[in-house]
Design an enzyme around this catalytic site. Structure first.
Site, PDB file in Angstrom:
ATOM      1  N   LYS A  37       0.844  -1.195   0.000  1.00  0.00           N
ATOM      2  CA  LYS A  37       0.000   0.000   0.000  1.00  0.00           C
ATOM      3  C   LYS A  37       0.881   1.247   0.000  1.00  0.00           C
ATOM      4  O   LYS A  37       1.598   1.505   0.971  1.00  0.00           O
ATOM      5  CB  LYS A  37      -0.916   0.063   1.220  1.00  0.00           C
ATOM      6  CG  LYS A  37      -1.927   1.212   1.076  1.00  0.00           C
ATOM      7  CD  LYS A  37      -2.663   1.524   2.362  1.00  0.00           C
ATOM      8  CE  LYS A  37      -1.913   2.507   3.225  1.00  0.00           C
ATOM      9  NZ  LYS A  37      -1.752   3.848   2.609  1.00  0.00           N
TER      10      LYS A  37
ATOM     11  N   GLY B  12       7.232   4.517   8.325  1.00  0.00           N
ATOM     12  CA  GLY B  12       6.346   5.643   8.597  1.00  0.00           C
ATOM     13  C   GLY B  12       6.577   6.170   9.999  1.00  0.00           C
ATOM     14  O   GLY B  12       7.683   6.062  10.534  1.00  0.00           O
ATOM     15  N   SER B  13       5.524   6.693  10.583  1.00  0.00           N
ATOM     16  CA  SER B  13       5.679   7.346  11.880  1.00  0.00           C
ATOM     17  C   SER B  13       5.837   6.329  13.008  1.00  0.00           C
ATOM     18  O   SER B  13       5.336   5.211  12.931  1.00  0.00           O
ATOM     19  CB  SER B  13       4.470   8.227  12.163  1.00  0.00           C
ATOM     20  OG  SER B  13       3.296   7.448  12.201  1.00  0.00           O
ATOM     21  N   THR B  14       6.522   6.730  14.067  1.00  0.00           N
ATOM     22  CA  THR B  14       6.691   5.877  15.236  1.00  0.00           C
ATOM     23  C   THR B  14       5.331   5.574  15.865  1.00  0.00           C
ATOM     24  O   THR B  14       5.086   4.459  16.335  1.00  0.00           O
ATOM     25  CB  THR B  14       7.627   6.560  16.258  1.00  0.00           C
ATOM     26  OG1 THR B  14       8.934   6.638  15.657  1.00  0.00           O
ATOM     27  CG2 THR B  14       7.737   5.780  17.560  1.00  0.00           C
ATOM     28  N   GLU B  15       4.446   6.545  15.790  1.00  0.00           N
ATOM     29  CA  GLU B  15       3.104   6.353  16.337  1.00  0.00           C
ATOM     30  C   GLU B  15       2.391   5.166  15.675  1.00  0.00           C
ATOM     31  O   GLU B  15       1.877   4.278  16.361  1.00  0.00           O
ATOM     32  CB  GLU B  15       2.339   7.654  16.074  1.00  0.00           C
ATOM     33  CG  GLU B  15       1.016   7.771  16.749  1.00  0.00           C
ATOM     34  CD  GLU B  15       0.219   8.934  16.126  1.00  0.00           C
ATOM     35  OE1 GLU B  15       0.820   9.795  15.455  1.00  0.00           O
ATOM     36  OE2 GLU B  15      -1.002   8.929  16.309  1.00  0.00           O
TER      37      GLU B  15
ATOM     38  N   GLY C 164       3.861   2.871  13.898  1.00  0.00           N
ATOM     39  CA  GLY C 164       4.699   1.694  14.160  1.00  0.00           C
ATOM     40  C   GLY C 164       4.294   1.002  15.452  1.00  0.00           C
ATOM     41  O   GLY C 164       4.210  -0.230  15.527  1.00  0.00           O
TER      42      GLY C 164
ATOM     43  N   GLU D   7      10.530   0.671  10.113  1.00  0.00           N
ATOM     44  CA  GLU D   7      11.502   1.749   9.931  1.00  0.00           C
ATOM     45  C   GLU D   7      10.746   3.030  10.232  1.00  0.00           C
ATOM     46  O   GLU D   7       9.849   3.414   9.487  1.00  0.00           O
ATOM     47  CB  GLU D   7      12.043   1.703   8.503  1.00  0.00           C
ATOM     48  CG  GLU D   7      13.377   2.398   8.392  1.00  0.00           C
ATOM     49  CD  GLU D   7      13.230   3.798   7.885  1.00  0.00           C
ATOM     50  OE1 GLU D   7      13.098   4.703   8.746  1.00  0.00           O
ATOM     51  OE2 GLU D   7      13.232   4.006   6.670  1.00  0.00           O
TER      52      GLU D   7
ATOM     53  N   CYS E  48      13.338  10.629   6.963  1.00  0.00           N
ATOM     54  CA  CYS E  48      13.340  10.029   8.304  1.00  0.00           C
ATOM     55  C   CYS E  48      14.690  10.204   8.977  1.00  0.00           C
ATOM     56  O   CYS E  48      14.772  10.350  10.183  1.00  0.00           O
ATOM     57  CB  CYS E  48      12.956   8.563   8.230  1.00  0.00           C
ATOM     58  SG  CYS E  48      13.911   7.653   7.019  1.00  0.00           S
TER      59      CYS E  48
ATOM     60  N   GLU F  39      10.163  15.027  15.998  1.00  0.00           N
ATOM     61  CA  GLU F  39      10.458  15.009  14.574  1.00  0.00           C
ATOM     62  C   GLU F  39       9.567  16.031  13.871  1.00  0.00           C
ATOM     63  O   GLU F  39       8.342  15.917  13.889  1.00  0.00           O
ATOM     64  CB  GLU F  39      10.183  13.605  14.027  1.00  0.00           C
ATOM     65  CG  GLU F  39      10.492  13.461  12.555  1.00  0.00           C
ATOM     66  CD  GLU F  39      10.330  12.027  12.064  1.00  0.00           C
ATOM     67  OE1 GLU F  39       9.295  11.412  12.362  1.00  0.00           O
ATOM     68  OE2 GLU F  39      11.243  11.538  11.379  1.00  0.00           O
TER      69      GLU F  39
HETATM   70  P1  NAI Z   1       1.926   7.576   8.839  1.00  0.00           P
HETATM   71  O1  NAI Z   1       2.820   6.739   9.647  1.00  0.00           O
HETATM   72  O2  NAI Z   1       0.529   7.777   9.292  1.00  0.00           O
HETATM   73  O3  NAI Z   1       1.851   7.006   7.348  1.00  0.00           O
HETATM   74  C1  NAI Z   1       2.724   6.069   6.776  1.00  0.00           C
HETATM   75  C2  NAI Z   1       1.919   4.984   6.065  1.00  0.00           C
HETATM   76  O4  NAI Z   1       1.178   4.225   7.018  1.00  0.00           O
HETATM   77  C3  NAI Z   1       0.888   5.496   5.079  1.00  0.00           C
HETATM   78  O5  NAI Z   1       0.853   4.622   3.977  1.00  0.00           O
HETATM   79  C4  NAI Z   1      -0.403   5.400   5.856  1.00  0.00           C
HETATM   80  O6  NAI Z   1      -1.539   5.274   5.055  1.00  0.00           O
HETATM   81  C5  NAI Z   1      -0.185   4.147   6.659  1.00  0.00           C
HETATM   82  N1  NAI Z   1      -0.981   4.039   7.894  1.00  0.00           N
HETATM   83  C6  NAI Z   1      -1.486   5.020   8.674  1.00  0.00           C
HETATM   84  N2  NAI Z   1      -2.121   4.502   9.734  1.00  0.00           N
HETATM   85  C7  NAI Z   1      -2.005   3.159   9.643  1.00  0.00           C
HETATM   86  C8  NAI Z   1      -2.446   2.072  10.453  1.00  0.00           C
HETATM   87  N3  NAI Z   1      -3.110   2.256  11.575  1.00  0.00           N
HETATM   88  N4  NAI Z   1      -2.133   0.820  10.055  1.00  0.00           N
HETATM   89  C9  NAI Z   1      -1.445   0.603   8.927  1.00  0.00           C
HETATM   90  N5  NAI Z   1      -1.016   1.582   8.120  1.00  0.00           N
HETATM   91  C10 NAI Z   1      -1.283   2.855   8.470  1.00  0.00           C
HETATM   92  O7  NAI Z   1       2.638   8.974   8.649  1.00  0.00           O
HETATM   93  P2  NAI Z   1       1.979  10.352   8.171  1.00  0.00           P
HETATM   94  O8  NAI Z   1       0.677  10.572   8.890  1.00  0.00           O
HETATM   95  O9  NAI Z   1       1.953  10.380   6.707  1.00  0.00           O
HETATM   96  O10 NAI Z   1       3.040  11.401   8.705  1.00  0.00           O
HETATM   97  C11 NAI Z   1       3.023  11.837  10.051  1.00  0.00           C
HETATM   98  C12 NAI Z   1       4.431  11.964  10.587  1.00  0.00           C
HETATM   99  O11 NAI Z   1       5.069  10.702  10.573  1.00  0.00           O
HETATM  100  C13 NAI Z   1       5.354  12.859   9.792  1.00  0.00           C
HETATM  101  O12 NAI Z   1       5.232  14.192  10.120  1.00  0.00           O
HETATM  102  C14 NAI Z   1       6.695  12.303  10.157  1.00  0.00           C
HETATM  103  O13 NAI Z   1       7.107  12.849  11.388  1.00  0.00           O
HETATM  104  C15 NAI Z   1       6.448  10.838  10.323  1.00  0.00           C
HETATM  105  N6  NAI Z   1       6.819  10.082   9.125  1.00  0.00           N
HETATM  106  C16 NAI Z   1       7.990   9.397   9.106  1.00  0.00           C
HETATM  107  C17 NAI Z   1       8.385   8.739   7.969  1.00  0.00           C
HETATM  108  C18 NAI Z   1       9.653   7.986   7.907  1.00  0.00           C
HETATM  109  O14 NAI Z   1      10.166   7.770   6.829  1.00  0.00           O
HETATM  110  N7  NAI Z   1      10.185   7.520   9.003  1.00  0.00           N
HETATM  111  C19 NAI Z   1       7.590   8.778   6.751  1.00  0.00           C
HETATM  112  C20 NAI Z   1       6.345   9.462   6.884  1.00  0.00           C
HETATM  113  C21 NAI Z   1       6.008  10.105   8.039  1.00  0.00           C
END
Ligand code: NAI
Ligand code: MG
Length: 799
Positions: free
Chosen positions: A191, A243-246, A248, A265, A299, A396
């Site tokens: 996804k 994605g986000s630690t939250e 994760g 990651e 990240c 972050e």
């Molecule tokens: P996110 O962690 O919500 O999104 C990343 C992916 O996870 C997206 O594909 C999203 O649709 C999916 N996702 C969201 N909730 C999910 C769930 N409960 N179960 C499974 N998949 C889920 O990150 P978001 O909201 O786009 O960005 C928020 C913050 O997260 C950013 O400001 C940044 O601080 C951090 N972030 C870190 C990244 C990294 O590479 N480490 C990448 C993106 C965001």
């Protein structure tokens, strides 16, 4: 019309737009509306949402919001495709991956422009960094596919893999996920992020045209709920998430006890450390790459500039001058340095955090020029006068915002660098190789760049420590995330039968000691903490019975406070991780020697507790001695690697101890089960808190004196007896425990994995019965890998 002479004089850039014709053509071909790509074909679009170009805020396409049924369809397609894909010869899969690499290169222009339009990042970056790295990733993994049989002998694909990726490097993250998965023989459901789904869809079409069989790669678009449906799907064998630690943490909790393999990651707040002898002009360019690359939406962005006091003013002055010259504008303009922020919600997040920084009293500086107003732009921003504990120094921001702090000494720089819950990456700038290589191991981060930053390559593993997640992507270390040990044929019979499942002592057996019941004062059962036999916090004991119901002894009932003491002792002993492999090996040999000297006594004890028979008890003791020898042998042989990365320099992969590990033993083998866990943990430099066999803990309490006579430094091994699952839960929740291994019941596994999310500690928890006498199952590299984390230190050569 300006003359050439005038242009030379002003040195102004004209616009140099990259053509979007091909990308618009591809979107047009699909009438700008997309379904999912499942089982080698497009589905009909369902309920759709808009895809926006953040530099214009215009809608460029609509994609389908994936439902549970869509995810079901994708997972079953992947399941159906699995046997044939996994059954291909390694060479055949290598050809497929090679074909993918070629196809990406052939379509590189389309992909680069589409990525830039969808994400807002500059075409210079997508063209020169993202897409070439995508191709490189598939080439590199074509190699792993080819070598799978010889380099991962005894391992096989995990099965159907669910992959969820973010929007900051849409196609690159897809490649990081899909290439190793396919190379190892898995099939995938991926996804893409809701903000940036387009290149994943284009990739699906390209992969299909390149001959990837139907169902091997399935792309489902959607939001967080679609991601959650993949995570929770019962027929998915592994989840890989960036994605986000939250999120994760949510995923860690929702997969707890499911047996799904997991790699995460997550975020970071990476330090960029500048010592006073660094080449400041290079540092300035480094900072530009560290925090303004991809608008800081990285990240591993070097978002905390830590500067040695003496050079801070000079560096900051140079930096402001450089910021004034950065060019921000249309991402398709080949002359811009910075493009747009991916979406309004991210822009808002940046604004809020910057305001918070100002409110907290830090000084904010931005260049004098203004941003375009028709998209989501944010200027490069520098904060000075920042308190290490302030929000902007800890959280972050994920935007082009740099916070700078100063330090006096190298020790102070390390303390400051490690002062966040994260541990993804770090940059170290100094002309002194001694200093750089002294600092690199001290920083809690999965990647350290010396005099460089944001270097990535398919041959080098990437991934975090602590709350930045676990697992690595890239290189050999990344491949381990996509294979599992092969189970073929019947279990080996070397071991004979495991003893019958014992009746657990009932709680009513717990009682305070009363002196007249105890035969001798010095036989009062104790815990082993900090190298000493320690009285438990409470006077309760647990009676241990033989299978025939006779009481064979008592052990203390350890509690939360005892665990706290043991964790403190284990932290105090962390110098163990810096001792030499030779020394650690010597001590493991010494333990083996002392155990051998008392072999008969241990065998008798095991037999008395388990009624396994004399022969079998003796066999267990012999196997324990051999196991200790195995890890004594490994202590100076579990080498890292030097990766061949395409820079003038090397990437040194070091196996570092995780730190303080909790080891929760299973029931069956009172002493072998214990040494099988402390052996690899100790050999690799960890300190430990052990919960021994729940039903047969007496061999472990006898083991105290073996440890005492074997020169094991105080606190390296701490042993707490008691209710196994209750203690495991306390350990899994404990924020100063960095990893937990748990061997036991499925419910216990679930509890441990759930509780581990609090600090994202590494877990290795299994409920599958393990025959510890079987060397293939009971020792070796799987254990060493689980006891270590890889740090990649990039060291460029030359001037
Ligand atoms: P996110 O962690 O919500 O999104 C990343 C992916 O996870 C997206 O594909 C999203 O649709 C999916 N996702 C969201 N909730 C999910 C769930 N409960 N179960 C499974 N998949 C889920 O990150 P978001 O909201 O786009 O960005 C928020 C913050 O997260 C950013 O400001 C940044 O601080 C951090 N972030 C870190 C990244 C990294 O590479 N480490 C990448 C993106 C965001
Ligand atoms: Mg978009």
């Amino acid at each position: 019309m300006a003359t050439v002479a005038e242009i030379f004089k002003t040195m102004e850039y004209g616009p140099a737009p990259e053509s979007d014709k091909e990308a618009l053509g591809w979107l047009g071909k699909h009438e700008r509306v997309f379904g999912h790509f499942i089982d080698g074909a497009w589905t009909d679009p369902g309920r759709t949402f808009d895809v926006i170009n953040p530099s214009t805020s215009k809608t460029i396409a609509r994609v389908t919001d994936g439902t549970k049924a869509d995810v079901d369809a994708a997972v079953s397609a992947a399941r159906r495709a699995l046997p044939a894909w996994k059954g291909l010869t390694p060479h055949a899969r290598a050809r497929h991956l090679y074909a993918l690499a070629r196809a990406v290169q052939k379509h590189s222009r389309l992909l680069a422009v589409l990525e830039s339009m969808d994400n807002g990042k500059s075409i210079r970056e997508t063209r020169d960094i993202d897409i070439p790295l995508v191709a490189r990733h598939f080439y590199h993994h074509a190699g792993w596919a080819q070598l799978l049989g010889s380099e991962f002998e005894g391992y096989e694909a995990i099965g159907v893999v669910g992959q969820i990726i973010p929007w900051n490097f849409p196609l690159l993250m897809l490649a990081w996920k899909i290439a190793p998965a396919l190379a190892a023989g898995n099939t995938v459901v991926l996804k893409p992020a809701e903000f940036t789904p387009l290149t994943a869809l284009a990739f699906a079409e390209i992969a299909d045209a390149a001959g990837i069989p139907a169902g091997v790669v399935n792309i489902v678009t959607g939001h967080g709920e679609t991601g959650a449906a993949i995570v929770e799907h019962p027929d998915v064998d592994k989840i890989a998430f960036t994605g986000s630690t939250e999120v994760g943490k949510i995923i860690r909790r929702s997969t707890a006890g499911s047996g799904k393999k997991l790699s995460l990651e997550l975020g970071g707040k990476s330090p960029f450390i500048v010592y006073d002898d660094a080449d400041l002009d290079s540092v300035v360019e480094g900072v530009v790459d560290a925090i303004w690359f991809n608008q800081g939406q990285v990240c591993c962005a070097g978002s905390r500039l830590l500067v040695q006091e003496g050079v801070a003013d000079r560096l900051l002055a140079k930096l402001r001058a450089r910021m004034e010259k950065l060019r921000l504008g249309s991402p398709l303009d080949k002359a811009v340095d910075m493009g747009a922020i991916v979406a309004p919600v991210q822009l808002e997040r940046i604004r809020t955090l910057v305001q918070q920084g100002v409110d907290e009293g830090a000084t904010m500086w931005q260049p004098s020029w203004a941003c375009p107003t028709d998209g989501y732009f944010y200027p490069p921003t520098l904060f000075t006068g920042v308190q290490p504990s302030s929000t902007i120094a800890q959280v972050e921001i994920f935007g082009p915002v740099l916070v700078s702090m100063t330090f006096r000494t190298p020790d102070e720089s390390v303390a400051l660098a490690n002062n966040t819950p994260y541990g993804l990456a770090a940059s170290v700038w100094t002309e002194s190789i001694n200093l750089a290589l002294d600092i690199a191991p001290k920083i809690k981060a999965g990647v350290v760049w010396v005099n460089s930053t944001n270097l990535f390559d398919a041959a080098a593993g990437f991934g975090g420590y602590r709350e930045s997640g676990f697992g690595r992507e890239g290189g050999r270390e990344g491949m381990w995330e996509y294979v599992k040990r092969q189970v073929s044929g019947p279990r080996s019979q070397v071991s004979g039968k495991t003893p019958p499942s014992p009746q657990r002592p009932e709680t009513r057996d717990l009682r305070p000691l009363s002196s007249d019941e105890m035969p001798e004062l010095d036989r009062t059962p104790k815990l082993f903490i900090g190298g000493k036999q320690a009285r438990p916090d409470q006077g309760y004991t647990r009676r241990i019975y033989s299978p025939s119901g006779e009481m064979v002894g008592e052990v203390p009932e350890g509690n939360r406070k005892d665990i706290r003491n043991a964790v403190e002792a284990a932290h105090a002993a962390k110098g163990w991780g810096r001792s030499t492999g030779h020394n650690r090996g010597q001590i493991l040999y010494y333990i083996a020697e002392n155990l051998a000297a008392r072999g008969a006594e241990f065998a008798a004890r095991i037999d008395a507790m388990t009624a396994c028979g004399k022969r079998r008890a003796k066999q267990e003791v012999e196997a324990s001695i051999s196991r200790l020898f195995t890890y004594a042998a490994w202590a100076d042989k579990y080498d890292g690697a030097v990766h061949s990365v395409p820079i003038r320099g090397v990437s040194i992969a070091m196996n570092e101890p995780i730190g303080v590990m909790a080891l929760v033993c299973d029931d069956a083998f009172p002493i072998l089960g214990l040494v099988s866990l402390i052996g690899p943990a100790m050999a690799t430099g960890n300190t430990t808190i052990v919960v021994p066999s729940h039903s047969y803990p007496l061999a472990a309490t006898d083991f105290y004196s073996v440890l005492e006579t074997s020169d094991v430094p105080d606190g390296v091994v701490n042993i707490v007896t008691g209710d196994k699952d209750a203690l495991a839960k306390v350990l899994a929740e404990h924020d100063d425990v960095e990893a937990i291994w748990y061997f036991g019941e499925r419910e216990g596994v679930k509890q441990v994995e759930l509780a581990s999310a609090s600090n994202m500690k590494r877990t290795w928890a299994t409920w599958h019965e393990r025959d510890w006498l079987d060397r293939a199952m009971g020792e070796g590299r799987d254990f060493l890998r689980a006891a270590t984390q890889v740090k990649n230190v990039w060291v460029p050569y030359g001037e």
